[in-house]
Design a protein around this motif. Structure first.
Motif, PDB file in Angstrom:
ATOM      1  N   LYS A 161       0.829  -1.191   0.000  1.00 53.15           N
ATOM      2  CA  LYS A 161       0.000   0.000   0.000  1.00 53.15           C
ATOM      3  C   LYS A 161       0.869   1.248   0.000  1.00 53.15           C
ATOM      4  O   LYS A 161       1.923   1.283   0.645  1.00 53.15           O
ATOM      5  CB  LYS A 161      -0.915   0.005   1.227  1.00 53.15           C
ATOM      6  CG  LYS A 161      -1.945  -1.115   1.233  1.00 53.15           C
ATOM      7  CD  LYS A 161      -2.861  -1.021   2.450  1.00 53.15           C
ATOM      8  CE  LYS A 161      -3.910  -2.125   2.435  1.00 53.15           C
ATOM      9  NZ  LYS A 161      -4.803  -2.042   3.629  1.00 53.15           N
ATOM     10  N   LYS A 162       0.409   2.265  -0.754  1.00 55.76           N
ATOM     11  CA  LYS A 162       1.138   3.523  -0.792  1.00 55.76           C
ATOM     12  C   LYS A 162       0.968   4.252   0.531  1.00 55.76           C
ATOM     13  O   LYS A 162      -0.105   4.233   1.131  1.00 55.76           O
ATOM     14  CB  LYS A 162       0.621   4.411  -1.928  1.00 55.76           C
ATOM     15  CG  LYS A 162       0.881   3.864  -3.322  1.00 55.76           C
ATOM     16  CD  LYS A 162       0.354   4.827  -4.362  1.00 55.76           C
ATOM     17  CE  LYS A 162       0.607   4.300  -5.770  1.00 55.76           C
ATOM     18  NZ  LYS A 162       0.087   5.221  -6.803  1.00 55.76           N
ATOM     19  N   ASN A 163       2.036   4.873   0.997  1.00 58.20           N
ATOM     20  CA  ASN A 163       1.914   5.700   2.190  1.00 58.20           C
ATOM     21  C   ASN A 163       2.748   6.959   2.016  1.00 58.20           C
ATOM     22  O   ASN A 163       3.627   7.037   1.157  1.00 58.20           O
ATOM     23  CB  ASN A 163       2.321   4.940   3.454  1.00 58.20           C
ATOM     24  CG  ASN A 163       3.784   4.517   3.438  1.00 58.20           C
ATOM     25  OD1 ASN A 163       4.665   5.363   3.410  1.00 58.20           O
ATOM     26  ND2 ASN A 163       4.034   3.208   3.465  1.00 58.20           N
ATOM     27  N   GLY A 164       2.452   7.942   2.835  1.00 61.12           N
ATOM     28  CA  GLY A 164       3.112   9.232   2.699  1.00 61.12           C
ATOM     29  C   GLY A 164       4.603   9.183   2.932  1.00 61.12           C
ATOM     30  O   GLY A 164       5.358   9.900   2.285  1.00 61.12           O
ATOM     31  N   ALA A 165       5.041   8.326   3.862  1.00 61.07           N
ATOM     32  CA  ALA A 165       6.460   8.281   4.198  1.00 61.07           C
ATOM     33  C   ALA A 165       7.305   7.862   3.006  1.00 61.07           C
ATOM     34  O   ALA A 165       8.450   8.291   2.854  1.00 61.07           O
ATOM     35  CB  ALA A 165       6.690   7.322   5.368  1.00 61.07           C
ATOM     36  N   GLU A 166       6.743   7.004   2.143  1.00 61.06           N
ATOM     37  CA  GLU A 166       7.505   6.511   0.995  1.00 61.06           C
ATOM     38  C   GLU A 166       7.452   7.455  -0.200  1.00 61.06           C
ATOM     39  O   GLU A 166       8.245   7.321  -1.129  1.00 61.06           O
ATOM     40  CB  GLU A 166       6.977   5.138   0.574  1.00 61.06           C
ATOM     41  CG  GLU A 166       7.262   4.033   1.574  1.00 61.06           C
ATOM     42  CD  GLU A 166       6.747   2.694   1.091  1.00 61.06           C
ATOM     43  OE1 GLU A 166       5.950   2.685   0.135  1.00 61.06           O
ATOM     44  OE2 GLU A 166       7.141   1.673   1.675  1.00 61.06           O
ATOM     45  N   PHE A 167       6.514   8.387  -0.199  1.00 59.44           N
ATOM     46  CA  PHE A 167       6.309   9.248  -1.361  1.00 59.44           C
ATOM     47  C   PHE A 167       7.572  10.007  -1.737  1.00 59.44           C
ATOM     48  O   PHE A 167       8.009   9.986  -2.902  1.00 59.44           O
ATOM     49  CB  PHE A 167       5.172  10.233  -1.076  1.00 59.44           C
ATOM     50  CG  PHE A 167       5.022  11.302  -2.123  1.00 59.44           C
ATOM     51  CD1 PHE A 167       4.466  11.008  -3.355  1.00 59.44           C
ATOM     52  CD2 PHE A 167       5.447  12.598  -1.885  1.00 59.44           C
ATOM     53  CE1 PHE A 167       4.326  11.986  -4.330  1.00 59.44           C
ATOM     54  CE2 PHE A 167       5.307  13.587  -2.841  1.00 59.44           C
ATOM     55  CZ  PHE A 167       4.750  13.277  -4.069  1.00 59.44           C
ATOM     56  N   LEU A 168       8.198  10.666  -0.778  1.00 60.28           N
ATOM     57  CA  LEU A 168       9.373  11.477  -1.076  1.00 60.28           C
ATOM     58  C   LEU A 168      10.593  10.618  -1.394  1.00 60.28           C
ATOM     59  O   LEU A 168      11.418  10.982  -2.229  1.00 60.28           O
ATOM     60  CB  LEU A 168       9.658  12.426   0.086  1.00 60.28           C
ATOM     61  CG  LEU A 168       8.566  13.491   0.279  1.00 60.28           C
ATOM     62  CD1 LEU A 168       8.745  14.221   1.595  1.00 60.28           C
ATOM     63  CD2 LEU A 168       8.559  14.472  -0.869  1.00 60.28           C
ATOM     64  N   ILE A 169      10.688   9.458  -0.731  1.00 59.31           N
ATOM     65  CA  ILE A 169      11.786   8.538  -1.046  1.00 59.31           C
ATOM     66  C   ILE A 169      11.689   8.100  -2.499  1.00 59.31           C
ATOM     67  O   ILE A 169      12.681   8.073  -3.238  1.00 59.31           O
ATOM     68  CB  ILE A 169      11.746   7.305  -0.112  1.00 59.31           C
ATOM     69  CG1 ILE A 169      12.006   7.735   1.334  1.00 59.31           C
ATOM     70  CG2 ILE A 169      12.757   6.252  -0.559  1.00 59.31           C
ATOM     71  CD1 ILE A 169      11.834   6.615   2.339  1.00 59.31           C
TER      72      ILE A 169
END
Length: 344
Positions: A161-169
């Protein structure tokens, strides 16, 4: 414009652009082969301290890598190109870049030598607009390579699942992958490495603008429905921008923490490094996802002349009706860039 009308126009554009794709180009000579490539990312030459700090956070150690060509899945191009990501995570599926190769062809349908364009798709999971752009630009006479960004297509891990913490990475990884894609494409047969361009739409536009600003790697840059001031877009933008904001907030990233993280990939910090003579930006005047003022901010930071900032009478979605115009405009602009080279 109603959703039904917009959907009908999108379908018409897809069918029109795909009308010449009744058969696949034979790339059997390349499929199954591996080609040696190396990063040509230039050393950072930047006097502005803030821009230099941004660049240092986006670059990676240069190295050599292999570019593998595989058979394409049905209706996913003429071949599939794979190479290792320039910035690795802990996920090997995500860290192996995939590009759908749509080969340039002559009047008899045979693959031919031609310039190339890296196409960077939008945020939709189906990458529909990216594939339409790749097919359309192939029909304009280019080899096109639609790169699948981290977490998309063959790089998506089932159940993840997509999450905000991974977005910038993943944004940082995307930027590096798009720049490395330029060197991967240059190693392939039939590609005229004298002109390799990049085209990005929406999310892909932000990625493409940063990748192109790293150095002088791309010969032309085309940004569709993109802009600058990411914090403003995420904080105030509708639809996709609002979804990103929700995921980031759910991960506890908001306020000053959000500003600090987004700043690491902010296009306005390095947009002055884009060549204004070889960069074009297309914005919708009624766009509420990436508002026109954010496009104007990027155009100003990149010192684009008015003719290089094309304003379309559309919003973020109805802008698809202008895709045929954008495709022919890209063809004409690359031709214009190439003419001075031919006379050198």
């Amino acid at each position: 414009m109603s959703f039904r009308t917009l959907a009908a126009r999108v379908l018409f554009i897809v069918l029109t652009i795909g009308a010449t794709e009744a058969y696949a180009v034979d790339l059997s000579a390349a499929i199954g082969e591996s080609f040696a490539a190396a990063d040509t990312l230039a050393d950072i030459q930047e006097e502005n301290a803030d821009a230099k700090a941004c660049l240092e956070g986006l670059c990676w150690p240069r190295g050599q890598f292999a570019v593998d060509v595989e058979a394409a899945a049905e209706e996913k191009g003429d071949a599939l190109v794979r190479f290792p990501s320039a910035r690795t995570t802990s996920n090997p599926t995500n860290d192996r870049v995939a590009m759908q190769w749509y080969a340039a062809r002559d009047e008899e349908g045979h693959a031919m030598k031609a310039p190339a364009i890296i196409v960077v798709h939008e945020s939709g999971s189906g990458m529909t607009v990216g594939q339409v752009m790749a097919k359309g630009l192939r029909n304009q006479g280019f080899h096109t390579f639609m790169i699948q960004l981290p977490g998309y297509g063959l790089r998506k891990v089932p159940g993840e699942k997509k999450n905000g913490a991974e977005f910038l990475i993943r944004m940082k990884q995307s930027i590096a992958d798009v720049r490395r894609a330029r060197d991967a494409v240059a190693a392939l047969p039939l590609v005229d490495a004298d002109h390799i361009a990049v085209q990005g739409t929406s999310l892909g536009g932000f990625v493409a603008s940063d990748a192109a600003a790293l150095d002088d790697g791309f010969d032309s840059v085309f940004l569709l429905l993109s802009g600058g001031d990411l914090h403003d877009i995420i904080h105030h933008g509708h639809r996709e921008a609002a979804e990103v904001r929700k995921r980031l907030e759910a991960a506890g990233i908001q306020g000053e923490a959000l500003v600090e993280l987004i700043n690491t990939i902010e296009p306005l910090r390095i947009a002055h490094r884009l060549d204004p003579k070889r960069t074009w930006l297309y914005n919708g005047t009624y766009d509420q996802v990436v508002p026109l003022e954010n496009g104007q901010a990027l155009a100003a930071a990149a010192h684009l002349a008015p003719e290089h900032h094309v304003q379309l009478s559309a919003n973020h979605y109805s802008g698809v009706v202008f895709i045929p115009y954008v495709l022919t405009h890209i063809r004409s602009r690359i031709d214009a860039v190439e003419q001075p080279k031919a006379s050198d």
